[in-house]
Write an enzyme that holds these catalytic residues in place. Structure first.
Site, PDB file in Angstrom:
ATOM      1  N   GLY A 152      -6.152   0.834   4.582  1.00  0.00           N
ATOM      2  CA  GLY A 152      -5.402  -0.402   4.381  1.00  0.00           C
ATOM      3  C   GLY A 152      -6.195  -1.638   4.756  1.00  0.00           C
ATOM      4  N   ASP A 153      -7.061  -1.521   5.750  1.00  0.00           N
ATOM      5  CA  ASP A 153      -7.888  -2.659   6.161  1.00  0.00           C
ATOM      6  C   ASP A 153      -8.955  -2.962   5.113  1.00  0.00           C
ATOM      7  OD1 ASP A 153      -6.395  -2.615   8.513  1.00  0.00           O
ATOM      8  OD2 ASP A 153      -7.808  -1.246   9.479  1.00  0.00           O
ATOM      9  N   GLY A 202      -1.571   4.650  -4.564  1.00  0.00           N
ATOM     10  CA  GLY A 202      -2.068   3.349  -4.994  1.00  0.00           C
ATOM     11  C   GLY A 202      -1.286   2.188  -4.411  1.00  0.00           C
ATOM     12  N   GLY A 236      -0.708   4.528   0.036  1.00  0.00           N
ATOM     13  CA  GLY A 236      -1.600   5.647   0.307  1.00  0.00           C
ATOM     14  C   GLY A 236      -2.212   6.181  -0.977  1.00  0.00           C
ATOM     15  N   SER A 279       0.844  -1.191   0.000  1.00  0.00           N
ATOM     16  CA  SER A 279       0.000   0.000   0.000  1.00  0.00           C
ATOM     17  C   SER A 279       0.879   1.240   0.000  1.00  0.00           C
ATOM     18  CB  SER A 279      -0.899   0.027   1.242  1.00  0.00           C
ATOM     19  OG  SER A 279      -1.753  -1.099   1.259  1.00  0.00           O
TER      20      SER A 279
END
Length: 293
Positions: free
Chosen positions: A232-233, A206, A203, A201
């Site tokens: 992120g989850d 992408g 942010g 990840s």
């Protein structure tokens, strides 16, 4: 069924302020309390998507009782394993971005860890994918995720690992099917990304993916303001579904980027805006690239 594991559960407390300014008094515009921790957020997103999921983890004390009640009230399926210590709180202050204050969590006794492993193995036998997420509470060995990875694989489940530091490094050595750190966590763990199946990840920039089938970059069609805490989850939830369904990587990454972005526009971690998700999903740019590492 997708089983999510949060060994260091939390009661998420979110304060909404106009602007966070150090060393001053703030008037809080809104306060929200809910069960949290990365795996709980993943389960909450999966539940919102109408997918079968169960959240498990270690939970104790008065804060743990609040978490259990909130999960029951919100109808998120759960099977939490009790410990003697009090579960931690995580306070997030949101203005144009998010500032997070995370308590360390309880000290878990060896017998509590052994009991959790037994409960986990029974649950993993009924799961197609296991998501191992977040930090480790005090008292657990750094190879806790490696232990759970091996138990899950023995039960026939695929494993997605989303952690950092020594827990990520030790867990990666046990051979999960996919690792999903952010760029900082990957660097901190000191892993060689060329040897691992992983999605990183980045942010608003992408995601990068390195898999046995190839390497891809996935870019969101627009940058959305909001609270990135649970982004992120949400991505992990999309990738767990992709593992379950053997979804081709370009489609899996497009889903993960869109669902991640749809979490940013919601006020608290674990929520997604489905209208935003469906609007963005067809416009994510996914391109195959040479190995980026």
């Amino acid at each position: 069924m997708i089983l999510t594991v949060t060994l260091n559960l939390a009661l998420d407390v979110t304060y909404d302020v106009a602007a966070l300014v150090p060393h001053t008094t703030h008037r809080v515009r809104a306060v929200r309390h809910r069960a949290g921790g990365k795996g709980v957020n993943v389960a909450r997103v999966l539940h919102t998507l109408g997918q079968e999921t169960v959240a498990t983890g270690l939970c104790g004390g008065p804060t743990g009782a609040l978490i259990t009640q909130e999960l029951t009230d919100s109808s998120v399926p759960h099977d939490l394993v009790p410990v003697a210590g009090d579960t931690r709180r995580v306070v997030t202050v949101t203005d144009a971005d998010a500032t997070v204050f995370a308590e360390p969590g309880p000290i878990v006794a060896p017998q509590e860890w052994e009991h959790f492993q037994d409960r986990f193995a029974a649950r993993a036998a009924r799961a197609r994918v296991v998501v191992l997420s977040g930090s480790l509470p005090r008292g657990l060995p750094s190879d806790a995720y490696a232990v759970l990875t091996r138990l899950a694989r023995r039960a026939g489940a695929k494993v997605l690992l989303d952690s950092g530091g020594p827990a990520l490094r030790a867990g990666a050595a046990a051979g999960p099917d996919l690792i999903k750190p952010n760029a900082a966590e990957l660097a901190e763990a000191g892993l060689d990304p060329r040897t691992l199946p992983l999605v990183v990840s980045r942010g608003p920039d992408g995601m990068l993916a390195g898999t046995p089938q190839g390497h891809w970059e996935a870019l969101p069609p627009e940058i959305l303001p909001g609270n990135p805490t649970g982004a992120g989850d949400a991505a992990a939830a999309a990738l767990a579904l992709a593992l379950r369904d053997d979804t081709p990587w370009p489609q899996a990454l497009a889903d993960a980027v869109a669902l991640s972005a749809s979490a940013v526009v919601t006020p608290v971690a674990g929520d997604v805006d489905l209208a935003t998700y469906h609007r963005l999903r067809e416009h994510v740019t996914v391109r195959e690239i040479p190995c980026p590492w």
